[in-house]
Scaffold this motif. Structure first.
Motif, mmCIF file in Angstrom:
data_model
loop_
_atom_site.group_PDB
_atom_site.id
_atom_site.type_symbol
_atom_site.label_atom_id
_atom_site.label_comp_id
_atom_site.label_asym_id
_atom_site.label_seq_id
_atom_site.Cartn_x
_atom_site.Cartn_y
_atom_site.Cartn_z
ATOM 1 N N LEU A 12 -14.169 -9.338 16.043
ATOM 2 C CA LEU A 12 -13.157 -8.287 16.025
ATOM 3 C C LEU A 12 -12.969 -7.736 14.622
ATOM 4 C CD1 LEU A 12 -10.897 -6.642 17.347
ATOM 5 C CD2 LEU A 12 -9.366 -8.587 16.999
ATOM 6 N N LEU A 13 -12.903 -8.633 13.628
ATOM 7 C CA LEU A 13 -12.713 -8.196 12.252
ATOM 8 C C LEU A 13 -13.892 -7.361 11.775
ATOM 9 C CD1 LEU A 13 -11.232 -11.423 10.628
ATOM 10 C CD2 LEU A 13 -10.010 -9.335 11.228
ATOM 11 N N LEU A 14 -15.105 -7.797 12.112
ATOM 12 C CA LEU A 14 -16.291 -7.060 11.687
ATOM 13 C C LEU A 14 -16.365 -5.703 12.360
ATOM 14 C CD1 LEU A 14 -18.989 -9.885 11.598
ATOM 15 C CD2 LEU A 14 -17.817 -8.816 9.664
ATOM 16 N N THR A 15 -16.010 -5.632 13.649
ATOM 17 C CA THR A 15 -16.023 -4.361 14.364
ATOM 18 C C THR A 15 -15.025 -3.395 13.761
ATOM 19 O OG1 THR A 15 -16.647 -5.461 16.413
ATOM 20 C CG2 THR A 15 -15.729 -3.255 16.607
ATOM 21 N N SER A 16 -13.826 -3.895 13.475
ATOM 22 C CA SER A 16 -12.802 -3.042 12.891
ATOM 23 C C SER A 16 -13.182 -2.622 11.488
ATOM 24 C CB SER A 16 -11.453 -3.775 12.872
ATOM 25 O OG SER A 16 -11.087 -4.144 14.178
ATOM 26 N N SER A 17 -13.818 -3.524 10.733
ATOM 27 C CA SER A 17 -14.230 -3.184 9.377
ATOM 28 C C SER A 17 -15.282 -2.092 9.386
ATOM 29 C CB SER A 17 -14.760 -4.418 8.652
ATOM 30 O OG SER A 17 -13.734 -5.368 8.479
ATOM 31 N N ALA A 18 -16.144 -2.087 10.410
ATOM 32 C CA ALA A 18 -17.163 -1.055 10.498
ATOM 33 C C ALA A 18 -16.529 0.315 10.664
ATOM 34 C CB ALA A 18 -18.106 -1.349 11.668
ATOM 35 N N VAL A 19 -15.393 0.371 11.369
ATOM 36 C CA VAL A 19 -14.713 1.632 11.581
ATOM 37 C C VAL A 19 -13.979 2.072 10.322
ATOM 38 C CG1 VAL A 19 -12.924 2.795 12.933
ATOM 39 C CG2 VAL A 19 -14.473 1.178 14.045
ATOM 40 N N MET A 20 -13.363 1.095 9.614
ATOM 41 C CA MET A 20 -12.490 1.412 8.495
ATOM 42 C C MET A 20 -13.101 1.099 7.132
ATOM 43 S SD MET A 20 -9.901 2.638 9.997
ATOM 44 C CE MET A 20 -8.723 2.683 8.659
ATOM 45 N N ALA A 21 -14.407 0.795 7.091
ATOM 46 C CA ALA A 21 -15.001 0.278 5.860
ATOM 47 C C ALA A 21 -14.839 1.223 4.683
ATOM 48 C CB ALA A 21 -16.488 -0.009 6.092
ATOM 49 N N GLN A 22 -14.808 2.534 4.940
ATOM 50 C CA GLN A 22 -14.751 3.477 3.840
ATOM 51 C C GLN A 22 -13.320 3.884 3.509
ATOM 52 O OE1 GLN A 22 -17.837 6.163 5.592
ATOM 53 N NE2 GLN A 22 -18.609 6.158 3.523
ATOM 54 N N GLN A 23 -12.326 3.249 4.114
ATOM 55 C CA GLN A 23 -10.948 3.569 3.826
ATOM 56 C C GLN A 23 -10.336 2.495 2.944
ATOM 57 O OE1 GLN A 23 -9.492 6.287 4.485
ATOM 58 N NE2 GLN A 23 -10.721 7.244 6.062
ATOM 59 N N GLU A 24 -9.595 2.925 1.892
ATOM 60 C CA GLU A 24 -8.887 1.993 1.037
ATOM 61 C C GLU A 24 -7.628 1.500 1.745
ATOM 62 O OE1 GLU A 24 -8.319 4.275 -2.500
ATOM 63 O OE2 GLU A 24 -10.427 4.156 -3.095
ATOM 64 N N SER A 25 -6.860 0.665 1.057
ATOM 65 C CA SER A 25 -5.673 0.064 1.656
ATOM 66 C C SER A 25 -4.718 1.131 2.197
ATOM 67 C CB SER A 25 -4.939 -0.790 0.623
ATOM 68 O OG SER A 25 -5.796 -1.783 0.105
ATOM 69 N N VAL A 26 -4.178 0.870 3.385
ATOM 70 C CA VAL A 26 -3.233 1.784 4.030
ATOM 71 C C VAL A 26 -1.852 1.146 3.994
ATOM 72 C CG1 VAL A 26 -2.598 2.924 6.184
ATOM 73 C CG2 VAL A 26 -5.004 2.782 5.508
ATOM 74 N N ILE A 27 -0.842 1.902 3.561
ATOM 75 C CA ILE A 27 0.535 1.428 3.474
ATOM 76 C C ILE A 27 1.427 2.347 4.297
ATOM 77 C CG2 ILE A 27 2.476 0.931 1.933
ATOM 78 C CD1 ILE A 27 0.173 -0.955 1.521
ATOM 79 N N SER A 28 2.233 1.795 5.201
ATOM 80 C CA SER A 28 3.154 2.615 5.991
ATOM 81 C C SER A 28 4.243 3.227 5.114
ATOM 82 C CB SER A 28 3.788 1.774 7.110
ATOM 83 O OG SER A 28 2.815 1.349 8.041
ATOM 84 N N PHE A 29 4.767 2.446 4.151
ATOM 85 C CA PHE A 29 5.809 2.935 3.241
ATOM 86 C C PHE A 29 5.182 3.624 2.028
ATOM 87 C CE2 PHE A 29 8.405 -0.371 5.388
ATOM 88 C CZ PHE A 29 9.492 0.414 5.751
ATOM 89 N N TYR A 30 4.267 4.567 2.273
ATOM 90 C CA TYR A 30 3.575 5.208 1.168
ATOM 91 C C TYR A 30 4.534 6.013 0.290
ATOM 92 C CZ TYR A 30 3.767 9.233 4.352
ATOM 93 O OH TYR A 30 4.195 10.230 5.208
ATOM 94 N N ARG A 31 5.577 6.585 0.856
ATOM 95 C CA ARG A 31 6.473 7.441 0.076
ATOM 96 C C ARG A 31 7.238 6.638 -0.980
ATOM 97 N NH1 ARG A 31 10.348 12.357 2.316
ATOM 98 N NH2 ARG A 31 11.152 12.953 0.270
ATOM 99 N N GLN A 32 7.542 5.381 -0.700
ATOM 100 C CA GLN A 32 8.224 4.522 -1.674
ATOM 101 C C GLN A 32 7.251 3.863 -2.642
ATOM 102 O OE1 GLN A 32 8.818 4.476 1.625
ATOM 103 N NE2 GLN A 32 10.972 5.031 1.816
#
Length: 296
Positions: A12-32
């Motif tokens: 599961l982790l490898l499959t998800s990483s293949a989809v998101m491999a080119q994306q840096e860290s995502v933060i929900s509270f990006y505005r803060q």
């Protein structure tokens, strides 16, 4: 059963990483936490702010991705801001930490409008410790060699701020970075490309009997060549300047319920409960994110 569970979790982790491999860290509270991606934010409005967050992804999967962040920004005077950021990502046997020093400079455009320019300098340590893998071979597998790299980097950003309006554009990592990949069954290092972040928001005070309320819509767009554009759309409702509640929708098929509470004049606490609409992640469950912010 334990080995079967571990195999499914890794798959599961490898499959998800293949989809998101080119994306840096995502933060929900990006505005803060904007100076994580834009150094122009340090010292904005002549304030000194320290912010920390913990994001634990997919609570139904053991050793799923986890992101820890710390940022600090202060005003030094003479239109100069200074700060630091730390981003630590960990997924199973993979760890990386990105540390930078940030500087900003303010240009006064009018009585209410300012433009900030920022530069970010630092580096990223990347480690894959394959000794944590369980294999069925009696001898070590040469395809499972550990990887340790350090990549220096630079970032730039700009911010336009006028009253309750802000527009932010930045590239926090201008230089290519390296990470592990699977190359014909062997662990190797590949190069990731710079990400572009475009963000904006506006605070809308409500009138009449709702004069104690402020609506805060905002958006964060992430772009990197060769990967789908990711867009966060967020709306928060502020109540009496002490409490906010709202939600976020991400085009990567995720949405979140979010809330912040000001426990004192200086201390802010936030919590986000994020869920995915991707069928392949149904068993992975939710993602939790905690925000702590202190104003000096």
């Amino acid at each position: 059963m334990k080995k079967i569970h571990n195999i499914l979790a890794i798959a599961l982790l490898l499959t998800s990483s293949a989809v998101m491999a080119q994306q840096e860290s995502v933060i929900s509270f990006y505005r803060q936490h904007m100076n994580l991606v834009n150094p122009a934010y340090v010292g904005v409005d002549s304030m000194t702010i320290a912010t920390s967050s913990l994001r634990k992804q997919w609570t139904g999967v053991a050793e799923a991705p986890e992101t820890q962040t710390v940022s600090f920004g202060t005003y030094l005077g003479k239109n100069v801001g200074f700060g630091m950021t730390v981003i630590h990502d960990q997924t199973f046997v993979e760890k990386q930490t990105y540390v930078t020093v940030d500087f900003s400079y303010k240009l006064k455009m009018s009585e209410t409008a300012d433009v900030y320019f920022g530069i970010k300098a630092g580096g990223n340590t990347y480690n894959v410790n394959t000794t944590g893998l369980e294999t069925y071979n009696l001898q070590s597998d040469p395809a499972l060699g550990s990887i340790n790299t350090f990549n220096p980097n630079l970032g730039v950003g700009a911010l336009y701020k006028e009253g309750a309006l802000y527009v932010s554009l930045s590239i926090p990592r201008l230089l290519n970075t390296k990470r592990a990949t699977n190359d014909a069954g062997y662990a190797s290092v590949k190069t990731d490309r710079p990400h572009i972040y475009l963000s904006g928001g506006y605070d809308i005070p409500l009138n009449g009997e709702f004069s104690s309320l402020v609506l805060k819509p905002s958006a964060m767009l992430r772009y990197v060549s060769g990967a789908p554009v990711s867009l966060d759309l967020t709306a928060m409702l502020q109540i009496e300047k002490n409490f906010e509640i709202g939600g976020m929708y991400r085009t990567d098929k995720a949405y979140a319920a979010m809330s912040t509470i000001r426990l004192s004049k200086r201390f802010l606490f936030g919590f986000a409960y994020e869920m995915s609409t991707q069928p392949t992640l149904a068993a992975a469950r939710n993602t939790n994110e905690i925000l702590l912010q202190f104003r000096f």
